[in-house]
Design a protein around this motif. Structure first.
Motif, PDB file in Angstrom:
ATOM      1  N   ASP A 217       1.165  -1.055  -0.142  1.00  0.00           N
ATOM      2  CA  ASP A 217      -0.088  -0.069   0.009  1.00  0.00           C
ATOM      3  C   ASP A 217       1.093   1.282   0.145  1.00  0.00           C
ATOM      4  N   ASP A 218       0.588   2.449  -0.526  1.00  0.00           N
ATOM      5  CA  ASP A 218       1.628   3.521  -1.024  1.00  0.00           C
ATOM      6  C   ASP A 218       1.454   4.043   0.378  1.00  0.00           C
ATOM      7  N   SER A 219       0.438   3.560   1.916  1.00  0.00           N
ATOM      8  CA  SER A 219       0.729   4.464   3.186  1.00  0.00           C
ATOM      9  C   SER A 219       2.533   3.926   3.536  1.00  0.00           C
ATOM     10  N   ILE A 220       3.364   2.889   3.387  1.00  0.00           N
ATOM     11  CA  ILE A 220       4.832   2.373   3.025  1.00  0.00           C
ATOM     12  C   ILE A 220       5.227   3.682   3.552  1.00  0.00           C
ATOM     13  N   PHE A 221       5.339   4.657   2.664  1.00  0.00           N
ATOM     14  CA  PHE A 221       6.392   5.542   2.745  1.00  0.00           C
ATOM     15  C   PHE A 221       5.927   6.461   3.612  1.00  0.00           C
ATOM     16  N   GLU A 222       4.971   7.254   3.491  1.00  0.00           N
ATOM     17  CA  GLU A 222       4.953   7.577   5.464  1.00  0.00           C
ATOM     18  C   GLU A 222       4.864   7.052   6.601  1.00  0.00           C
ATOM     19  N   GLU A 223       4.482   5.856   6.828  1.00  0.00           N
ATOM     20  CA  GLU A 223       4.477   5.359   7.815  1.00  0.00           C
ATOM     21  C   GLU A 223       5.767   4.427   8.112  1.00  0.00           C
ATOM     22  N   LEU A 224       6.092   3.468   7.258  1.00  0.00           N
ATOM     23  CA  LEU A 224       7.523   2.929   7.391  1.00  0.00           C
ATOM     24  C   LEU A 224       8.327   3.835   7.580  1.00  0.00           C
ATOM     25  N   PHE A 225       8.877   3.796   5.897  1.00  0.00           N
ATOM     26  CA  PHE A 225       9.757   4.780   5.374  1.00  0.00           C
ATOM     27  C   PHE A 225      10.693   5.807   5.891  1.00  0.00           C
ATOM     28  N   GLU A 226       9.462   6.861   5.982  1.00  0.00           N
ATOM     29  CA  GLU A 226      10.111   7.733   6.541  1.00  0.00           C
ATOM     30  C   GLU A 226       9.848   7.947   8.766  1.00  0.00           C
ATOM     31  N   ALA A 227       8.968   7.943   8.406  1.00  0.00           N
ATOM     32  CA  ALA A 227       8.379   7.871  10.314  1.00  0.00           C
ATOM     33  C   ALA A 227       9.674   6.882  11.119  1.00  0.00           C
ATOM     34  N   LYS A 228      10.316   5.530  10.365  1.00  0.00           N
ATOM     35  CA  LYS A 228      11.050   4.914  11.191  1.00  0.00           C
ATOM     36  C   LYS A 228      12.483   5.210  10.457  1.00  0.00           C
ATOM     37  N   TYR A 229      12.387   5.080   9.635  1.00  0.00           N
ATOM     38  CA  TYR A 229      13.656   5.843   9.146  1.00  0.00           C
ATOM     39  C   TYR A 229      14.211   6.628   8.358  1.00  0.00           C
ATOM     40  N   ALA A 230      13.235   7.926   8.321  1.00  0.00           N
ATOM     41  CA  ALA A 230      14.258   9.363   8.015  1.00  0.00           C
ATOM     42  C   ALA A 230      13.613   9.435   6.412  1.00  0.00           C
ATOM     43  N   ILE A 231      13.270   7.872   5.788  1.00  0.00           N
ATOM     44  CA  ILE A 231      13.323   7.920   4.603  1.00  0.00           C
ATOM     45  C   ILE A 231      12.345   8.636   3.488  1.00  0.00           C
ATOM     46  N   LYS A 232      12.923   9.791   2.826  1.00  0.00           N
ATOM     47  CA  LYS A 232      11.914  10.094   2.259  1.00  0.00           C
ATOM     48  C   LYS A 232      11.104  10.144   1.086  1.00  0.00           C
ATOM     49  N   ARG A 233       9.695   9.651   0.439  1.00  0.00           N
ATOM     50  CA  ARG A 233      10.192   9.189  -0.632  1.00  0.00           C
ATOM     51  C   ARG A 233      10.418  10.183  -2.464  1.00  0.00           C
ATOM     52  N   ALA A 234      10.037  10.901  -1.783  1.00  0.00           N
ATOM     53  CA  ALA A 234      10.705  12.762  -2.892  1.00  0.00           C
ATOM     54  C   ALA A 234      12.439  11.601  -3.425  1.00  0.00           C
ATOM     55  N   ASP A 235      13.209  11.400  -1.750  1.00  0.00           N
ATOM     56  CA  ASP A 235      14.536  11.373  -1.652  1.00  0.00           C
ATOM     57  C   ASP A 235      14.839   9.661  -2.258  1.00  0.00           C
ATOM     58  N   ILE A 236      14.188   9.262  -2.399  1.00  0.00           N
ATOM     59  CA  ILE A 236      14.580   7.503  -2.955  1.00  0.00           C
ATOM     60  C   ILE A 236      14.843   7.249  -4.138  1.00  0.00           C
ATOM     61  N   LEU A 237      15.866   6.831  -5.175  1.00  0.00           N
ATOM     62  CA  LEU A 237      16.284   6.818  -6.444  1.00  0.00           C
ATOM     63  C   LEU A 237      15.737   5.358  -6.884  1.00  0.00           C
ATOM     64  N   LYS A 238      16.257   3.868  -5.744  1.00  0.00           N
ATOM     65  CA  LYS A 238      15.581   3.332  -6.502  1.00  0.00           C
ATOM     66  C   LYS A 238      15.678   2.242  -4.757  1.00  0.00           C
ATOM     67  N   MET A 239      14.550   1.471  -5.593  1.00  0.00           N
ATOM     68  CA  MET A 239      14.359  -0.103  -4.904  1.00  0.00           C
ATOM     69  C   MET A 239      14.230  -1.506  -4.928  1.00  0.00           C
ATOM     70  N   ASN A 240      14.530  -2.494  -4.092  1.00  0.00           N
ATOM     71  CA  ASN A 240      14.641  -3.581  -4.877  1.00  0.00           C
ATOM     72  C   ASN A 240      14.369  -4.632  -3.621  1.00  0.00           C
TER      73      ASN A 240
END
Length: 374
Positions: A232-255
């Motif tokens: 779900d799209d909410s993973i960006f704010e609720e997990l990546f940003e909230a716990k790991y301070a990774i903002k979606r706009a800063d992501i270059l690549k995922m795997n």
């Protein structure tokens, strides 16, 4: 099917609201009347019937005999056996838990495709070859909306090498790529490839086995992406940003390689435990039994030990012809699947895990195969 003529009413109760619907959107693009639409808000990813012509649960066109939505649905009734028989002229054997086909490893020879793509750039090489050698006119793929900073996946049409390069790499939120079909057809494409996970990869076979008209004929090549789930799209704010301070706009690549791997634009690399992402599993993935895109012409996945090679399952004569042509033209190199026995074992394991999801209350198809790992 011909005698009963099941329509939206049956599809709504048996698939859309039962939990079996994966949100592939095949029914929406197959509908010849303007009565079906598709919801993406709040992570729903599900078709719905407009509150006209029969209301949300029925369809007046269906009452008059239209069955296009059920002909297109790759989760309606005896879908697996029907498509197996159409694609491979037989049903699979008990040990073919990931479907029919031959396993190998492949990668693009062009290093720019390897660098720009994912897991060896094989899918990019395949699409470019098919577009530039009169195999297809267009491909239904996913891209990122806008400038890519939102990391929201959206359906796109690829018609050129540049389009393929722009839409390369993996997204792990959902994109119903079939929704790009109208744009491809309106642009004059008669031979269209579909790139998508198993939920989408079975749609052309369903349409073809049930004779769903022009749409079924136009979808002439299916490239499957192995997939355990999307998020779900909410993973960006609720997990990546909230716990790991990774903002979606800063992501270059995922795997995903046992963990969620994230590269950011500042040059840093992050790993997020996959178990932390499970809570964000998209609803349409929870009962999906198909990890290996079992009805594609060629299925692909980055599950091997070699990060710059793609695990490939070649399933049909058309797939074999394409692979041979690309090798003869020096566009790809291949290795036997046995070169990476761990990847083959993982393919089997993940296919078994996915097949266990299919509920006992649904048509028996995927559960008729033993789920014990050999």
């Amino acid at each position: 099917m011909a005698l009963e003529k099941p329509q939206w009413k049956e599809l709504f109760s048996e698939v859309v609201t039962s939990g079996l619907c994966t949100g592939c959107a095949a029914c929406v693009v197959a509908c010849p009347h303007p009565v079906l639409d598709y919801e993406t808000a709040n992570g729903v990813y599900r078709p719905f019937h407009l509150d006209i012509d029969g209301g949300p649960e029925d369809c007046t066109h269906g009452q008059k005999g239209c069955t296009m939505c059920t002909r297109a649905c790759p989760r309606f009734r005896n879908w697996e056996s029907e498509i197996d028989t159409h694609k491979f002229a037989r049903e699979r054997t008990d040990d073919e838990v990931w479907g029919v086909g031959d396993v190998l490893l492949a990668r693009a020879v062009d290093e720019s495709l390897v660098e720009n793509g994912q897991d060896g750039g094989f899918v990019s090489a395949l699409l470019i070859y098919a577009l530039e050698n009169d195999v297809i006119d267009a491909a239904l793929v996913s891209g990122l909306e806008g400038d890519g900073s939102t990391w929201r996946a959206v359906p796109r049409v690829a018609r050129t090498r540049a389009d393929v390069l722009e839409t390369a790499k993996s997204r792990y939120t959902y994109s119903a790529n079939l929704l790009a079909y109208p744009d491809a057809a309106e642009g004059g494409a008669e031979r269209i490839a579909l790139v998508g996970m198993g939920c989408m990869a079975s749609a052309p076979g369903a349409m073809q086995s049930r004779k769903a008209g022009k749409l079924a004929r136009r979808l002439c090549l299916t490239i499957g992406l192995m997939c355990s789930k999307t998020f779900d799209d909410s993973i960006f704010e609720e997990l990546f940003e909230a716990k790991y301070a990774i903002k979606r706009a800063d992501i270059l690549k995922m795997n995903i390689k046992g963990v969620f791997q994230i590269w950011t634009r500042d040059g840093h690399f992050h790993e997020v435990p996959l178990k932390e992402a499970h809570a964000y599993t998209r609803e349409g993935c929870k009962l999906c039994p198909d990890f290996a895109a079992e009805h594609a012409d060629i299925s692909t996945g980055g599950i091997g030990a070699y990060g710059d090679w793609t695990l490939v399952i070649v399933r049909t004569d058309q797939g074999r012809e394409l692979m041979n042509a690309m090798k003869e033209n020096g566009l790809i190199e291949t290795r036997p699947g046995d070169d990476d026995p761990g990847a083959v074992a993982l393919l089997h394991k993940l296919a078994v895990v996915s097949r266990k999801r299919w509920p006992d209350t649904a048509p028996a198809g995927p559960r008729r195969i033993p789920v014990a790992i050999n």
